[in-house]
Enzyme design. Structure first.
Site, PDB file in Angstrom:
ATOM      1  N   ASP A 200      65.012  94.286 115.077  1.00 42.18           N
ATOM      2  CA  ASP A 200      63.654  94.639 115.479  1.00 42.18           C
ATOM      3  C   ASP A 200      63.492  94.497 116.984  1.00 42.18           C
ATOM      4  OD1 ASP A 200      62.557  95.351 113.098  1.00 42.18           O
ATOM      5  OD2 ASP A 200      61.587  93.437 112.694  1.00 42.18           O
ATOM      6  N   LYS A 222      64.595 102.884 116.601  1.00 42.18           N
ATOM      7  CA  LYS A 222      65.141 104.196 116.946  1.00 42.18           C
ATOM      8  C   LYS A 222      65.809 104.892 115.767  1.00 42.18           C
ATOM      9  CE  LYS A 222      65.745 103.042 121.820  1.00 42.18           C
ATOM     10  NZ  LYS A 222      66.677 102.911 122.972  1.00 42.18           N
TER      11      LYS A 222
END
Length: 413
Positions: A200, A222
């Site tokens: 994270d 992403k």
């Protein structure tokens, strides 16, 4: 005998008689490991330290409240001789020799038939260190060697590669509030053993730089997904890599179950038949205020603290928080993910009875080198956040504990 090194061995003492003579500090240090080994511990001593007495009271050991007598070592597999009476120690040691009982002598290692190594445990291993230098038997150095090995296993700087296939699985690791030193020992060890790390944004990023080159690090932010598919995409990535037989770590900020959606990931893995180990982390709700000098509870000031999510505004119909009820509480209120909603939160709290001059502290990027604290009140906090350009992640603390510090006078209950 002194010319030869000790022969190292691991004793399996489960259910076997072990005699400890003396209930002082030596016994207090050694007894927990004997109890953990499942030994039938018989303590012979007219007195004991409070900690040793508590072990006897709890039924972990059997305490014979008297001095050593000849015959006490009969049937024993192992003995620890640690009384304050040298003559009794010598007699007990002689009995051990006759009865072929391995005896540790706390007062005279040269006369013992067994030595206690400096031990530590980590990653499923027990590390035991014995000196081989009879002329330099320094227990402090032995302990230092033990500590260096255990610490290396703990923090992942000392890693032994696995040579057998590992079972498929995922470790859901709470990385703590941001400072890489605040991840748990177990979390850091699992991270060091990982093949794939899905991290994270709020996880301790500095730890990722320490990983070996072969470790694949995936930024969860992403992973390709549609706006409302983020969690599903992360779940799929965890399952995909785990099914390939890789050691997968899901590194999250704080604790996985405190606004971390950790249970959603555990449920997805369970549905796919993949085992998951959950490693709790230090929650920012407590650690960040602490790092900023704020105790969430304090005698005479706050006997309770409540942690809520502020990511949904109080007037939003999706909110599950009872803000009017929170306004009536006398304790500390800790708000996570509430920087952009703090204006409406403050207005709601004051509208339902919270005093406008209630102290507020906003701590941005707590426990990291970029930590900063902005103090205000409910009436001024929205303007203060804008003026100081406070950005997430930040923890908001509301209550009188904000004004408590090392120099504050001690209130009375």
């Amino acid at each position: 005998m002194a010319e030869h090194p000790a022969y190292p061995v691991g004793l399996r003492l489960t259910g076997r008689r072990v005699v400890v003579l003396g209930g002082g500090q030596v016994a207090q240090r050694r007894l927990p490991a004997l109890v953990a080994a499942g030994a039938d511990v018989q303590l012979v001593s007219p007195s004991a330290t409070p900690s040793v007495e508590a072990m006897a009271t709890a039924g972990e050991i059997t305490w014979h409240r008297r001095r050593y007598e000849d015959g006490d070592l009969t049937g024993a597999w192992y003995a620890l001789i640690a009384t304050s009476d040298p003559e009794a120690n010598t007699r007990a040691s002689a009995e051990g020799e006759r009865e072929r009982v391995w005896c540790v002598r706390a007062d005279d290692a040269d006369e013992a038939t067994a030595w206690t190594p400096a031990t530590g445990r980590s990653a499923g291993f027990t590390v035991a260190v014995l000196t081989t230098d009879a002329e330099d038997r320094d227990p402090r150095r032995t302990a230092a060697v033990r500590d260096a090995i255990v610490e290396g296993l703990h923090d992942g700087t000392l890693v032994a590669p696995h040579h057998r296939p590992r079972a498929t699985g995922v470790a859901l690791v709470g990385g703590g509030p941001g400072d890489p030193d605040l991840i748990t020992v177990r979390g850091r060890r699992l991270l060091a053993e990982a093949d794939v790390v899905i991290a994270d944004r709020l996880g301790p990023r500095d730890l990722l730089a320490e990983l070996p080159p072969h470790v694949e690090v995936i930024d969860a932010a992403k992973i390709p997904y549609g706006r409302f598919m983020a969690q599903e995409a992360i779940n799929n990535a965890l399952i995909e890599h785990a099914e390939q037989g890789k050691a997968v770590v899901r590194l999250k900020g704080g604790d996985p179950y405190v606004y971390g959606r950790g249970m959603e990931e555990v449920q997805a893995l369970a549905a796919a038949g993949i085992p998951c180990t959950v490693v709790p982390g230090i929650s920012s709700s407590i650690s960040v205020p602490s790092a900023a000098g704020i105790p969430v509870t304090h005698r005479g000031v706050a006997h309770e603290f409540t942690v809520v999510s502020g990511h949904i505004a109080p007037d939003d119909e999706r909110s599950l928080v009872d803000w009017p009820a929170l306004a009536t509480l006398r304790g500390t209120l800790v708000i996570l993910m509430g920087v952009d909603k703090i204006g409406r939160i403050a207005e709601t709290l004051t509208a339902h009875g919270k005093a406008p001059d209630t102290p507020v502290a906003v701590i941005q990027e707590g426990t990291t080198a970029a930590q900063r604290r902005v103090d205000a009140t409910l009436a001024t906090v929205a303007d203060a956040v804008r003026a100081h350009e406070v950005k997430p992640p930040a923890v908001i603390v509301i209550g009188e504990v904000v004004t408590v510090g090392p120099d504050a006078s001690r209130p009375q209950d």
